[in-house]
Design a protein around this motif. Structure first.
Motif, PDB file in Angstrom:
ATOM      1  N   ASN A  14       1.597   2.180  -0.137  1.00 39.63           N
ATOM      2  CA  ASN A  14       2.559   1.785  -1.164  1.00 39.63           C
ATOM      3  C   ASN A  14       3.011   0.355  -0.877  1.00 39.63           C
ATOM      4  O   ASN A  14       2.413  -0.336  -0.063  1.00 39.63           O
ATOM      5  CB  ASN A  14       3.732   2.777  -1.223  1.00 39.63           C
ATOM      6  N   HIS A  15       4.066  -0.079  -1.526  1.00 33.26           N
ATOM      7  CA  HIS A  15       4.533  -1.458  -1.371  1.00 33.26           C
ATOM      8  C   HIS A  15       5.209  -1.733  -0.027  1.00 33.26           C
ATOM      9  O   HIS A  15       5.474  -2.881   0.293  1.00 33.26           O
ATOM     10  CB  HIS A  15       5.504  -1.820  -2.506  1.00 33.26           C
ATOM     11  N   SER A  16       5.463  -0.687   0.745  1.00 32.55           N
ATOM     12  CA  SER A  16       6.185  -0.906   2.000  1.00 32.55           C
ATOM     13  C   SER A  16       5.311  -1.645   3.017  1.00 32.55           C
ATOM     14  O   SER A  16       4.109  -1.407   3.129  1.00 32.55           O
ATOM     15  CB  SER A  16       6.656   0.424   2.598  1.00 32.55           C
ATOM     16  N   ARG A  17       5.936  -2.525   3.738  1.00 29.65           N
ATOM     17  CA  ARG A  17       5.248  -3.280   4.794  1.00 29.65           C
ATOM     18  C   ARG A  17       4.690  -2.315   5.842  1.00 29.65           C
ATOM     19  O   ARG A  17       3.596  -2.512   6.377  1.00 29.65           O
ATOM     20  CB  ARG A  17       6.219  -4.272   5.425  1.00 29.65           C
ATOM     21  N   GLU A  18       5.435  -1.263   6.127  1.00 31.74           N
ATOM     22  CA  GLU A  18       5.037  -0.284   7.132  1.00 31.74           C
ATOM     23  C   GLU A  18       3.675   0.340   6.798  1.00 31.74           C
ATOM     24  O   GLU A  18       2.781   0.386   7.653  1.00 31.74           O
ATOM     25  CB  GLU A  18       6.117   0.802   7.225  1.00 31.74           C
ATOM     26  N   LYS A  19       3.510   0.801   5.573  1.00 30.33           N
ATOM     27  CA  LYS A  19       2.249   1.446   5.163  1.00 30.33           C
ATOM     28  C   LYS A  19       1.099   0.441   5.137  1.00 30.33           C
ATOM     29  O   LYS A  19       0.000   0.723   5.590  1.00 30.33           O
ATOM     30  CB  LYS A  19       2.390   2.089   3.777  1.00 30.33           C
ATOM     31  N   ARG A  20       1.364  -0.743   4.603  1.00 24.52           N
ATOM     32  CA  ARG A  20       0.303  -1.754   4.525  1.00 24.52           C
ATOM     33  C   ARG A  20      -0.138  -2.165   5.925  1.00 24.52           C
ATOM     34  O   ARG A  20      -1.328  -2.320   6.184  1.00 24.52           O
ATOM     35  CB  ARG A  20       0.779  -2.973   3.741  1.00 24.52           C
ATOM     36  N   THR A  21       0.811  -2.332   6.810  1.00 25.26           N
ATOM     37  CA  THR A  21       0.488  -2.716   8.185  1.00 25.26           C
ATOM     38  C   THR A  21      -0.284  -1.608   8.891  1.00 25.26           C
ATOM     39  O   THR A  21      -1.263  -1.874   9.593  1.00 25.26           O
ATOM     40  CB  THR A  21       1.780  -3.057   8.967  1.00 25.26           C
TER      41      THR A  21
END
Length: 191
Positions: A14-21
């Motif tokens: 999703n748009h969260s930095r946590e998930k993308r990272t």
């Protein structure tokens, strides 16, 4: 992990930095997944394509050299990306490549980025500027064109014309970046 399994995993991005990272690190730690990620990214009409683009952008931000074995495939296909939420990260990756290529520190992008790759990136960035894209891809494209334009004498006159032509019709954010790029071009003209 198969392409289908990676596709399913991307549903959780999703748009969260946590998930993308998290998923960017998954790809960095498993470089065999990069071609699969790109395959999903370039399935341009699929709703998961932007999620693959987000992960690819984060991966490239963390480790730009991970893209090197895939420069041909990436640059051959970037012009196909058209969904707004995928265009922005693709434009950002182009800027990251240009910055690495222009960096004062040694890196493999400098030796591995071929003329054809630069030409494809330049063409795509001009398309982003001319087409009805959002401000972010246009801003990344301006920066990329400015950087790569240092080695192509025809880029600055074209870029300058587009920026001056569109200036009055664009948003404040576009105008701010355009002013910045035009100022840099003018400064180089005096050298």
């Amino acid at each position: 992990m198969t392409t289908a399994q990676l596709y399913d995993e991307l549903n959780y991005v999703n748009h969260s930095r946590e998930k993308r990272t998290y998923y960017a690190n998954l790809i960095i730690n498993n470089p065999e997944l990069v071609p699969k990620l790109l395959e999903i990214l370039f399935t341009v009409d699929d709703k998961i394509s932007p999620r693959a683009a987000w992960v690819f952008e984060f991966m490239s931000s963390e480790n730009i050299e991970a893209i090197i074995p895939h420069l041909d495939y990436f640059t051959e296909n970037i012009h196909k990306v058209h969904l707004d939420s995928a265009v922005r990260p693709v434009a950002k990756v182009c800027e990251l490549i240009a910055k690495a290529y222009n960096s004062k520190t040694d890196n493999l992008i400098k030796s591995e980025l071929k003329e054809i790759h630069k030409e494809r990136i330049i063409e795509t960035c001009f398309d982003y500027l001319i087409n009805d894209e959002k401000v972010a891809p246009k801003a990344y494209s301006m920066s990329t064109l400015f950087i790569l334009g240092k080695t192509y004498d025809w880029v600055y006159p074209e870029l300058k014309t587009i920026l001056e032509q569109d200036f009055a019709l664009q948003s404040a954010a576009f105008k701010a970046r355009a002013r910045q790029i035009l100022k840099k071009i003018k400064k180089l003209d005096k050298i």
